[in-house]
Design an enzyme around this catalytic site. Structure first.
Site, PDB file in Angstrom:
ATOM      1  N   ASP A  37      29.149  46.752  43.217  1.00 31.84           N
ATOM      2  CA  ASP A  37      30.352  47.536  42.930  1.00 31.84           C
ATOM      3  C   ASP A  37      30.684  48.408  44.138  1.00 31.84           C
ATOM      4  O   ASP A  37      29.809  48.726  44.942  1.00 31.84           O
ATOM      5  CB  ASP A  37      30.146  48.427  41.693  1.00 31.84           C
ATOM      6  CG  ASP A  37      31.452  48.764  40.992  1.00 31.84           C
ATOM      7  OD1 ASP A  37      31.722  48.184  39.918  1.00 31.84           O
ATOM      8  OD2 ASP A  37      32.225  49.595  41.522  1.00 31.84           O
ATOM      9  N   ASP A  63      32.127  45.782  48.641  1.00 34.75           N
ATOM     10  CA  ASP A  63      33.573  45.671  48.500  1.00 34.75           C
ATOM     11  C   ASP A  63      33.868  44.173  48.467  1.00 34.75           C
ATOM     12  O   ASP A  63      33.755  43.488  49.490  1.00 34.75           O
ATOM     13  CB  ASP A  63      34.275  46.348  49.688  1.00 34.75           C
ATOM     14  CG  ASP A  63      35.794  46.213  49.604  1.00 34.75           C
ATOM     15  OD1 ASP A  63      36.293  45.430  48.769  1.00 34.75           O
ATOM     16  OD2 ASP A  63      36.480  46.899  50.377  1.00 34.75           O
ATOM     17  N   VAL A  64      34.241  43.662  47.296  1.00 35.84           N
ATOM     18  CA  VAL A  64      34.389  42.201  47.154  1.00 35.84           C
ATOM     19  C   VAL A  64      35.536  41.643  47.992  1.00 35.84           C
ATOM     20  O   VAL A  64      35.608  40.433  48.221  1.00 35.84           O
ATOM     21  CB  VAL A  64      34.574  41.759  45.678  1.00 35.84           C
ATOM     22  CG1 VAL A  64      33.346  42.060  44.847  1.00 35.84           C
ATOM     23  CG2 VAL A  64      35.839  42.354  45.064  1.00 35.84           C
ATOM     24  N   ASN A  90      33.779  39.354  38.745  1.00 32.86           N
ATOM     25  CA  ASN A  90      34.477  40.127  37.722  1.00 32.86           C
ATOM     26  C   ASN A  90      35.289  41.306  38.253  1.00 32.86           C
ATOM     27  O   ASN A  90      36.237  41.736  37.595  1.00 32.86           O
ATOM     28  CB  ASN A  90      33.417  40.612  36.717  1.00 32.86           C
ATOM     29  CG  ASN A  90      33.934  41.685  35.807  1.00 32.86           C
ATOM     30  OD1 ASN A  90      34.655  41.404  34.840  1.00 32.86           O
ATOM     31  ND2 ASN A  90      33.607  42.944  36.113  1.00 32.86           N
ATOM     32  N   TYR A 154      49.753  41.791  39.425  1.00 31.52           N
ATOM     33  CA  TYR A 154      48.496  41.570  38.713  1.00 31.52           C
ATOM     34  C   TYR A 154      48.463  40.150  38.131  1.00 31.52           C
ATOM     35  O   TYR A 154      47.494  39.401  38.315  1.00 31.52           O
ATOM     36  CB  TYR A 154      48.356  42.610  37.599  1.00 31.52           C
ATOM     37  CG  TYR A 154      47.086  42.505  36.794  1.00 31.52           C
ATOM     38  CD1 TYR A 154      45.895  43.025  37.284  1.00 31.52           C
ATOM     39  CD2 TYR A 154      47.070  41.893  35.539  1.00 31.52           C
ATOM     40  CE1 TYR A 154      44.718  42.945  36.549  1.00 31.52           C
ATOM     41  CE2 TYR A 154      45.908  41.799  34.802  1.00 31.52           C
ATOM     42  CZ  TYR A 154      44.736  42.333  35.306  1.00 31.52           C
ATOM     43  OH  TYR A 154      43.577  42.240  34.575  1.00 31.52           O
ATOM     44  N   LYS A 158      46.004  36.865  38.759  1.00 36.42           N
ATOM     45  CA  LYS A 158      45.211  36.298  37.664  1.00 36.42           C
ATOM     46  C   LYS A 158      45.562  34.827  37.411  1.00 36.42           C
ATOM     47  O   LYS A 158      44.682  34.032  37.063  1.00 36.42           O
ATOM     48  CB  LYS A 158      45.379  37.147  36.398  1.00 36.42           C
ATOM     49  CG  LYS A 158      44.803  38.566  36.546  1.00 36.42           C
ATOM     50  CD  LYS A 158      43.322  38.542  36.913  1.00 36.42           C
ATOM     51  CE  LYS A 158      42.696  39.920  36.975  1.00 36.42           C
ATOM     52  NZ  LYS A 158      41.256  39.877  37.311  1.00 36.42           N
TER      53      LYS A 158
HETATM   54  N1  LIG Z   1      40.413  45.983  30.596  1.00 39.46           N
HETATM   55  C1  LIG Z   1      41.257  45.032  30.273  1.00 39.46           C
HETATM   56  O1  LIG Z   1      42.060  45.178  29.334  1.00 39.46           O
HETATM   57  C2  LIG Z   1      41.252  43.731  31.032  1.00 39.46           C
HETATM   58  C3  LIG Z   1      41.979  42.648  30.501  1.00 39.46           C
HETATM   59  C4  LIG Z   1      41.973  41.443  31.183  1.00 39.46           C
HETATM   60  C5  LIG Z   1      41.238  41.306  32.347  1.00 39.46           C
HETATM   61  N2  LIG Z   1      40.540  42.379  32.856  1.00 39.46           N
HETATM   62  C6  LIG Z   1      39.802  42.180  34.097  1.00 39.46           C
HETATM   63  O2  LIG Z   1      38.450  42.543  33.885  1.00 39.46           O
HETATM   64  C7  LIG Z   1      37.842  42.827  35.138  1.00 39.46           C
HETATM   65  C8  LIG Z   1      37.031  44.106  35.026  1.00 39.46           C
HETATM   66  O3  LIG Z   1      37.914  45.212  34.857  1.00 39.46           O
HETATM   67  P1  LIG Z   1      37.671  46.356  33.775  1.00 39.46           P
HETATM   68  O4  LIG Z   1      38.769  46.271  32.799  1.00 39.46           O
HETATM   69  O5  LIG Z   1      36.282  46.328  33.303  1.00 39.46           O
HETATM   70  O6  LIG Z   1      37.997  47.657  34.670  1.00 39.46           O
HETATM   71  P2  LIG Z   1      37.039  48.826  35.211  1.00 39.46           P
HETATM   72  O7  LIG Z   1      37.889  49.611  36.147  1.00 39.46           O
HETATM   73  O8  LIG Z   1      36.388  49.542  34.087  1.00 39.46           O
HETATM   74  O9  LIG Z   1      35.930  48.029  36.014  1.00 39.46           O
HETATM   75  C9  LIG Z   1      36.227  47.376  37.235  1.00 39.46           C
HETATM   76  C10 LIG Z   1      35.061  47.575  38.200  1.00 39.46           C
HETATM   77  O10 LIG Z   1      35.394  46.927  39.448  1.00 39.46           O
HETATM   78  C11 LIG Z   1      35.008  47.793  40.504  1.00 39.46           C
HETATM   79  N3  LIG Z   1      35.784  47.501  41.722  1.00 39.46           N
HETATM   80  C12 LIG Z   1      37.067  47.818  42.020  1.00 39.46           C
HETATM   81  N4  LIG Z   1      37.382  47.429  43.259  1.00 39.46           N
HETATM   82  C13 LIG Z   1      36.273  46.829  43.768  1.00 39.46           C
HETATM   83  C14 LIG Z   1      35.964  46.198  45.003  1.00 39.46           C
HETATM   84  N5  LIG Z   1      36.867  46.125  45.994  1.00 39.46           N
HETATM   85  N6  LIG Z   1      34.731  45.686  45.187  1.00 39.46           N
HETATM   86  C15 LIG Z   1      33.788  45.775  44.196  1.00 39.46           C
HETATM   87  N7  LIG Z   1      34.016  46.366  43.016  1.00 39.46           N
HETATM   88  C16 LIG Z   1      35.242  46.873  42.797  1.00 39.46           C
HETATM   89  C17 LIG Z   1      35.287  49.199  39.966  1.00 39.46           C
HETATM   90  O11 LIG Z   1      34.581  50.205  40.682  1.00 39.46           O
HETATM   91  C18 LIG Z   1      34.820  49.062  38.518  1.00 39.46           C
HETATM   92  O12 LIG Z   1      33.462  49.393  38.385  1.00 39.46           O
HETATM   93  C19 LIG Z   1      38.978  42.891  36.149  1.00 39.46           C
HETATM   94  O13 LIG Z   1      39.012  41.680  36.890  1.00 39.46           O
HETATM   95  C20 LIG Z   1      40.214  43.022  35.282  1.00 39.46           C
HETATM   96  O14 LIG Z   1      41.362  42.552  35.913  1.00 39.46           O
HETATM   97  C21 LIG Z   1      40.534  43.578  32.215  1.00 39.46           C
END
Ligand SMILES: NC(=O)c1ccc[n+]([C@@H]2O[C@H](COP(=O)([O-])OP(=O)(O)OC[C@H]3O[C@@H](n4cnc5c(N)ncnc54)[C@H](O)[C@@H]3O)[C@@H](O)[C@H]2O)c1
Length: 280
Positions: A37, A63-64, A90, A154, A158
């Site tokens: 992360d 940083d991905v 993820n 976004y 996706k």
């Molecule tokens: N929450 C929702 O409703 C939802 C719905 C559909 C898809 N998603 C997807 O789920 C995935 C996880 O998101 P989430 O909802 O858990 O959000 P979140 O913000 O709680 O978690 C995302 C994590 O990614 C990390 N991150 C951000 N930029 C980064 C980088 N450059 N390198 C490494 N880590 C990084 C953040 O620090 C965080 O810990 C994402 O791909 C998001 O698009 C979320």
């Protein structure tokens, strides 16, 4: 993949939300867990808490969007645990605004994390997983927004993750590989996704903050409420593990959005103009 105990899982975006839910689940399955992360305090806090539950955990600030970071993550994983069986690409972020009002910085940031992040993960880890010649599984997190229309930059990223994952699936099937692939397409999950700006790098900050239009404000409000009322990350992780056990490619967590996906597919086949995914 059906046996998880003592196997190794790598999770990007593991310090919060869905990634953290997956990490907890991997630990409960008896796996060794690699947390990646960008947000260091949350990353090391997650490591501490998982270790306290008895799991073997490696945390790597990553940083991905940077190929070198993800390659270093793969190297550290191999140096520490010597193998990779489950890979969760993820990490993800969200931005607000129409296609033309999103700044270059917005586009670079969101494509960098949401799309390049997955590409870097696949380039760094798939060769290792194939060379092992053991059972393995890759889950790329897209979104239900990757199968419907209307969610701007976004949604663009996706859709790309869904397409990339489908290509991955075909390539692995062609090789008759022991490594399988899935794409996770969740609806709203209760996470910190709406606070994604916390992780925007300095070099991709916008010079001015654009005032949102009332329509954009309304969408942001709706998204905040929907995320708050969303599924728990633990429940989302249950869906993911069930799909891995069943070797199922598409992972849907919210059947209530099936109609929106169906409508888009029908629009395409009937050459109708795109339906509004928010209207039933
Ligand atoms: N929450 C929702 O409703 C939802 C719905 C559909 C898809 N998603 C997807 O789920 C995935 C996880 O998101 P989430 O909802 O858990 O959000 P979140 O913000 O709680 O978690 C995302 C994590 O990614 C990390 N991150 C951000 N930029 C980064 C980088 N450059 N390198 C490494 N880590 C990084 C953040 O620090 C965080 O810990 C994402 O791909 C998001 O698009 C979320």
């Amino acid at each position: 993949m059906k046996e998880f105990k003592d196997k190794i899982a790598v999770i990007t975006g593991a310090a919060s939300g869905i990634g953290r839910g997956l990490a907890e689940r991997c630990a409960r399955e008896g796996m060794k867990v690699v947390l990646a992360d960008i947000e260091e305090p949350a990353l090391f806090q997650t490591q501490k808490e998982l270790q306290a539950s008895g799991a073997k955990v490696l945390a790597v600030r990553t940083d991905v969007s940077k190929a070198s970071d993800v390659e270093a993550l793969a190297q550290k994983t191999m140096d520490t645990f010597g193998a990779v069986h489950l890979l969760f690409n993820n990490a993800g972020i969200g931005t607000v605004g129409t296609i033309w009002e999103s700044t270059l910085a917005d586009w670079e940031w969101i494509i960098g994390v949401n799309l390049w992040g997955v590409i870097h993960g696949l380039r760094a880890f798939v060769p290792i997983m194939l060379a092992q010649d053991t059972q393995g599984h890759i889950v790329n997190t897209a979104s239900i927004a990757g199968l419907t229309t209307g969610l701007s930059a976004y949604g663009v990223t996706k859709h790309a993750v869904v397409a990339l994952s489908e290509q991955l699936y075909h390539s692995l099937a062609h090789l008759n590989a022991k490594v399988k692939a899935s794409v996770l397409c969740p609806g709203f999950v209760k996470t910190l996704i709406m606070e994604a700006e916390r992780n925007r790098p300095v070099e991709l900050q916008n010079e001015t903050t654009r005032i949102l239009t009332p329509e954009e404000e309304a969408i942001v409000q709706y998204m905040h409420q929907a995320v708050q009322a969303g599924m728990s990350p633990q429940h989302a992780a249950d869906h993911v593990f069930q799909a891995i056990r069943e070797e199922r490619f598409y992972i849907f967590t919210h059947p209530e959005y099936n109609a929106a996906v169906h409508k888009r597919m029908e629009d395409i086949l009937q050459q109708r103009n795109p339906s509004n995914p928010f209207q039933s």
